[in-house]
Design a protein around this motif. Structure first.
Motif, PDB file in Angstrom:
ATOM      1  N   THR A   1      43.084  28.031  47.813  1.00 41.22           N
ATOM      2  CA  THR A   1      42.249  26.765  47.099  1.00 41.22           C
ATOM      3  C   THR A   1      42.788  25.612  47.525  1.00 41.22           C
ATOM      4  O   THR A   1      42.473  24.391  46.974  1.00 41.22           O
ATOM      5  CB  THR A   1      41.924  26.962  45.684  1.00 41.22           C
ATOM      6  N   SER A   2      43.497  25.378  48.566  1.00 41.34           N
ATOM      7  CA  SER A   2      44.309  24.242  48.827  1.00 41.34           C
ATOM      8  C   SER A   2      43.540  23.102  49.384  1.00 41.34           C
ATOM      9  O   SER A   2      43.910  22.009  49.102  1.00 41.34           O
ATOM     10  CB  SER A   2      45.544  24.612  49.910  1.00 41.34           C
ATOM     11  N   GLY A   3      42.392  23.644  50.094  1.00 41.19           N
ATOM     12  CA  GLY A   3      41.443  22.629  50.638  1.00 41.19           C
ATOM     13  C   GLY A   3      40.256  22.483  50.107  1.00 41.19           C
ATOM     14  O   GLY A   3      39.120  22.010  50.469  1.00 41.19           O
ATOM     15  N   THR A   4      40.213  22.523  48.564  1.00 45.03           N
ATOM     16  CA  THR A   4      38.929  22.840  48.023  1.00 45.03           C
ATOM     17  C   THR A   4      38.885  21.564  46.822  1.00 45.03           C
ATOM     18  O   THR A   4      39.985  21.112  46.528  1.00 45.03           O
ATOM     19  CB  THR A   4      38.539  24.169  47.256  1.00 45.03           C
ATOM     20  N   VAL A   5      37.926  21.371  46.312  1.00 44.65           N
ATOM     21  CA  VAL A   5      37.684  20.652  45.107  1.00 44.65           C
ATOM     22  C   VAL A   5      38.241  21.158  43.844  1.00 44.65           C
ATOM     23  O   VAL A   5      38.512  22.232  44.061  1.00 44.65           O
ATOM     24  CB  VAL A   5      36.114  20.306  44.988  1.00 44.65           C
ATOM     25  N   SER A   6      38.910  20.343  42.876  1.00 48.57           N
ATOM     26  CA  SER A   6      39.637  20.738  41.946  1.00 48.57           C
ATOM     27  C   SER A   6      38.666  21.590  41.267  1.00 48.57           C
ATOM     28  O   SER A   6      39.334  22.526  40.603  1.00 48.57           O
ATOM     29  CB  SER A   6      40.035  19.554  41.020  1.00 48.57           C
ATOM     30  N   GLU A   7      37.587  21.607  41.176  1.00 51.35           N
ATOM     31  CA  GLU A   7      36.897  22.566  40.012  1.00 51.35           C
ATOM     32  C   GLU A   7      36.819  24.019  40.703  1.00 51.35           C
ATOM     33  O   GLU A   7      36.984  25.175  39.838  1.00 51.35           O
ATOM     34  CB  GLU A   7      35.213  22.205  40.244  1.00 51.35           C
ATOM     35  N   ILE A   8      37.225  24.195  41.878  1.00 50.88           N
ATOM     36  CA  ILE A   8      37.217  25.631  42.720  1.00 50.88           C
ATOM     37  C   ILE A   8      38.538  26.006  42.121  1.00 50.88           C
ATOM     38  O   ILE A   8      38.876  27.378  41.802  1.00 50.88           O
ATOM     39  CB  ILE A   8      36.798  25.530  43.818  1.00 50.88           C
ATOM     40  N   GLY A   9      39.686  25.211  42.284  1.00 49.91           N
ATOM     41  CA  GLY A   9      41.034  25.710  41.859  1.00 49.91           C
ATOM     42  C   GLY A   9      41.103  26.062  40.534  1.00 49.91           C
ATOM     43  O   GLY A   9      41.704  27.016  40.067  1.00 49.91           O
ATOM     44  N   ALA A  10      40.473  25.299  39.492  1.00 49.36           N
ATOM     45  CA  ALA A  10      40.563  25.544  37.986  1.00 49.36           C
ATOM     46  C   ALA A  10      39.703  26.867  38.029  1.00 49.36           C
ATOM     47  O   ALA A  10      40.169  27.677  37.011  1.00 49.36           O
ATOM     48  CB  ALA A  10      39.803  24.495  37.370  1.00 49.36           C
ATOM     49  N   ALA A  11      38.671  27.279  38.435  1.00 48.98           N
ATOM     50  CA  ALA A  11      38.000  28.371  38.169  1.00 48.98           C
ATOM     51  C   ALA A  11      38.952  29.385  38.869  1.00 48.98           C
ATOM     52  O   ALA A  11      38.890  30.379  37.911  1.00 48.98           O
ATOM     53  CB  ALA A  11      36.696  28.367  39.146  1.00 48.98           C
ATOM     54  N   LYS A  12      39.522  29.581  39.904  1.00 53.19           N
ATOM     55  CA  LYS A  12      40.541  30.407  40.388  1.00 53.19           C
ATOM     56  C   LYS A  12      41.426  30.739  39.284  1.00 53.19           C
ATOM     57  O   LYS A  12      41.853  32.073  38.859  1.00 53.19           O
ATOM     58  CB  LYS A  12      41.138  29.968  41.702  1.00 53.19           C
ATOM     59  N   THR A  13      41.997  29.703  39.017  1.00 57.75           N
ATOM     60  CA  THR A  13      43.178  29.879  37.649  1.00 57.75           C
ATOM     61  C   THR A  13      42.859  30.399  36.555  1.00 57.75           C
ATOM     62  O   THR A  13      43.213  31.170  35.812  1.00 57.75           O
ATOM     63  CB  THR A  13      43.737  28.527  37.305  1.00 57.75           C
ATOM     64  N   GLN A  14      41.564  29.976  36.027  1.00 63.87           N
ATOM     65  CA  GLN A  14      40.960  30.660  34.983  1.00 63.87           C
ATOM     66  C   GLN A  14      40.609  32.232  34.993  1.00 63.87           C
ATOM     67  O   GLN A  14      40.921  32.750  34.113  1.00 63.87           O
ATOM     68  CB  GLN A  14      39.634  30.184  34.551  1.00 63.87           C
ATOM     69  N   LEU A  15      40.141  32.402  36.174  1.00 67.20           N
ATOM     70  CA  LEU A  15      40.002  33.896  36.550  1.00 67.20           C
ATOM     71  C   LEU A  15      41.194  34.806  36.542  1.00 67.20           C
ATOM     72  O   LEU A  15      41.258  35.936  36.174  1.00 67.20           O
ATOM     73  CB  LEU A  15      39.111  34.065  37.655  1.00 67.20           C
ATOM     74  N   VAL A  16      42.139  34.301  37.273  1.00 69.75           N
ATOM     75  CA  VAL A  16      43.439  34.800  37.277  1.00 69.75           C
ATOM     76  C   VAL A  16      44.085  35.155  35.831  1.00 69.75           C
ATOM     77  O   VAL A  16      44.519  36.423  35.410  1.00 69.75           O
ATOM     78  CB  VAL A  16      44.450  34.172  38.239  1.00 69.75           C
ATOM     79  N   ASN A  17      43.903  34.171  34.966  1.00 69.24           N
ATOM     80  CA  ASN A  17      44.448  34.267  33.551  1.00 69.24           C
ATOM     81  C   ASN A  17      43.525  35.505  32.928  1.00 69.24           C
ATOM     82  O   ASN A  17      43.912  36.108  32.094  1.00 69.24           O
ATOM     83  CB  ASN A  17      44.380  33.082  32.746  1.00 69.24           C
ATOM     84  N   THR A  18      42.223  35.177  33.137  1.00 70.30           N
ATOM     85  CA  THR A  18      41.439  36.253  32.357  1.00 70.30           C
ATOM     86  C   THR A  18      41.643  37.497  32.661  1.00 70.30           C
ATOM     87  O   THR A  18      41.849  38.442  31.820  1.00 70.30           O
ATOM     88  CB  THR A  18      39.936  35.961  32.830  1.00 70.30           C
ATOM     89  N   LEU A  19      41.776  37.982  34.180  1.00 68.27           N
ATOM     90  CA  LEU A  19      42.231  39.298  34.666  1.00 68.27           C
ATOM     91  C   LEU A  19      43.430  39.691  34.101  1.00 68.27           C
ATOM     92  O   LEU A  19      43.611  40.978  33.673  1.00 68.27           O
ATOM     93  CB  LEU A  19      42.197  39.164  36.153  1.00 68.27           C
ATOM     94  N   SER A  20      44.431  38.795  34.026  1.00 68.19           N
ATOM     95  CA  SER A  20      45.842  39.163  33.652  1.00 68.19           C
ATOM     96  C   SER A  20      45.632  39.508  31.996  1.00 68.19           C
ATOM     97  O   SER A  20      46.318  40.519  31.581  1.00 68.19           O
ATOM     98  CB  SER A  20      46.653  38.124  33.623  1.00 68.19           C
TER      99      SER A  20
END
Length: 585
Positions: A160-179
């Motif tokens: 997500t290094s070259g993506t808009v902030s919303e996508i990076g936030a969505a990834k972080t949320q998904l990682v936390n939820t899965l954890s």
């Protein structure tokens, strides 16, 4: 010709861009719908609504699959090579594919298993619980854990290094939820393994069942009038041994070592008299002592201790319906308390009361237990009744296995006072009959707590006022046998010890007792379970009332909503909090 080619190219690019934009918007809508379905799935699971959970799961799978379809076509994939736009499209495609994989690999098998369950499947049949459901649950969790592991690895690889902030936030949320979900599943898997052990799947378990007598009060409700050994073997439940208080001598000394402070507070009888084993408002202490009595005089393995009283039995009988005892008595929700705590003592000649009532209590425990393991009652009603008994302190449990005991942490079932004041600031009032009588059938109590803890957390004060009233008349007392009114005082007075436990870390600053025609003493204060304890001895003549008061001062700290707790009394204690500024509960 050149202009025509350029125009055609522009039209193709525009059409391509329009198609990709449309797919992105469709995928966004599908993912938003999937999120709504996920919330609905969590709600349905929490309320054990299998039908709603199944519908929400199907919706989640449909929407996540749609999102994957929208982002996996060749035109969409080709657009992933476009600078700036491409990394965003690729990340969306990877998230969509991961969620679709979760739908088929985790949500679907979990809901499929849930659909095989019903509240009726948890009901024992002919004294045996269906333990196979635990193995199925464990296998399902293993499958879901595998899907979560795969999904987590996929999400971690999304760039997500070259993506808009919303996508990076969505990834972080998904990682936390899965954890977090993985952690919860791990705990669930551990709990299932412990449940299998508790139910004797991996070898028989032996639990001591104590039947408490609220007519002779102690802190936890009453002394054990009867003990039964419950054996659980691969889900099959049976009573394999029994005993009454008369089987355990009073003169053999302590059955186990105990802290001198407790012996001073409650007298040495707390360690040497079975009926006083429940004197301290801490069920693990009582359970260890009951276990020690059984170990010494009966022998065999004790893997845990459970206690229940007639108040809980009445609630349970309201769900199961009447049960017939060997004596011919029909035990109902309406007559359980008066029959077991009063009427039975008037049935036999005075000299035979103890010897004849002990077998009656043993038979009652066996009958109710058998009824519970074979009942056709509505499981929802039964669970409601059991939960009510737990919350009122009329049903308690302890396990000799530390890991299994930890499962009870935070539950009223454990019978343990909070070790701090953060969530709730508990002030406890506990009673113990020392008349050696059954006259708490006529004892009525009330407590009032006045505190400024919600407006003053630096040095709050707590004043607990306790009122005791004996409703028996002198005429009634004179007509009853000494076994009921007490051989020490022959119905002329009734003696009760009162223990008021202040908040954790507080200091007792004042203790007073009102006057009575007989006696009321303030005893030396003590400390127990990290709390100051005010102690009293109150003697009441028939029909008399008296009051004791304890004031505590707290240290600076965080104080949760003040809560009053106490002995589960046959006549429920009226509890009145007076705490200005506290939230209404």
């Amino acid at each position: 010709m050149v202009i025509g080619v350029v125009a055609l190219t522009v039209l193709i690019v525009a059409a391509w861009a329009a198609f990709v934009t449309s797919q992105v918007l469709d995928a966004k809508t599908a993912l938003q719908n999937a999120q709504t379905s996920a919330v609905a799935l969590q709600t349905a699971a929490a309320s054990l609504n299998a039908a709603a959970a199944s519908d929400a799961a199907a919706e989640f799978q449909t929407e996540t699959q749609q999102a994957e379809n929208d982002t996996s076509g060749p035109l969409f994939v080709a657009a992933e090579w476009i600078p700036f736009l491409g990394p965003n499209l690729k990340a969306v495609q990877q998230v969509s594919a991961t969620l679709a994989g979760l739908g088929s690999g985790a949500v679907s098998p979990a809901v499929t298993f849930a659909n095989t369950l019903s509240i009726n499947s948890l009901r024992p049949v002919n004294g045996k619980l269906d333990v196979a459901v635990l193995a199925k649950a464990s296998a399902t969790i293993t499958t879901v854990q595998g899907a979560l592991t795969t999904a987590s690895a996929s999400v971690q690889q999304i760039d997500t290094s070259g993506t808009v902030s919303e996508i990076g936030a969505a990834k972080t949320q998904l990682v936390n939820t899965l954890s977090k979900t993985g952690e919860q599943l791990g705990k669930a898997q551990t709990a299932i393994g412990q449940a299998q052990n508790i139910l004797g799947v991996n070898g028989p378990r032996h639990y001591l069942l104590g039947f408490l007598n609220n007519a002779e009060t102690t802190a936890l409700g009453g002394g054990p009038a009867a003990l039964s050994m419950v054996t659980v073997d691969d889900g099959a439940v049976s009573i394999t041994a029994s005993g009454t208080s008369g089987d355990f001598p009073l003169t053999d000394g302590p059955v186990r070592p105990m802290d001198q402070n407790l012996l001073n507070m409650f007298s040495p009888g707390i360690a040497s008299t079975l009926n006083w084993s429940t004197s301290r408002p801490d069920f693990p202490t009582a359970a260890l002592t009951m276990k020690a009595f059984w170990d010494k005089y009966k022998g065999g393995t004790v893997d845990g201790v459970i206690t229940v009283d007639p108040i809980a039995l009445a609630d349970i009988l309201a769900a199961t319906g009447p049960m017939t005892l060997a004596s011919g008595d029909v035990l109902t929700a309406q007559n359980a308390v008066p029959l077991l705590l009063h009427d039975i003592y008037l049935r036999y000649p005075p000299a035979d009361i103890e010897t004849d009532t002990n077998p009656f209590f043993t038979d009652t425990a066996k009958t109710v237990f058998t009824g519970l393991t074979t009942t056709t009652a509505d499981p929802n009603q039964l669970l409601t009744a059991v939960n009510k008994s737990i919350q009122s302190g009329d049903l308690l449990a302890w396990s000799a296995n530390p890991d299994e005991e930890n499962l009870l942490t935070g539950s009223r079932l454990q019978g343990v006072l909070p070790n701090d004041n953060t969530k709730t600031t508990l002030v406890g009032t506990y009673f113990r009959d020392v008349s050696v009588s059954k006259t708490d059938y006529w004892l009525h109590t009330s407590t009032t707590l006045a505190t400024d803890a919600c407006t003053n957390q630096q040095n709050p004060s707590f004043t607990e006022t306790v009122t005791l009233h004996s409703s028996i008349t002198q005429q009634e007392a004179d007509s009853l046998p000494d076994f009921v009114v007490g051989g020490n005082f022959h119905g002329k007075k009734f003696s009760t010890e009162v223990y008021v436990y202040g908040p954790v870390g507080a200091v007792l600053t004042n203790a007073t007792a009102g006057t009575s025609s007989v006696n009321a003493d303030v005893r030396s204060p003590s400390e127990d379970l990290g709390r100051p304890v005010a102690r009293y001895l109150v003697d009441l003549a028939p029909g008399e009332t008296n009051t004791v008061t304890a004031t505590f001062t707290g240290i600076p700290g965080v104080y949760g909503t003040p809560t009053i707790q106490g002995t589960p009394m046959l006549n429920p204690t009226t509890q009145t909090p007076n705490a200005p500024g506290c939230p209404t509960r």
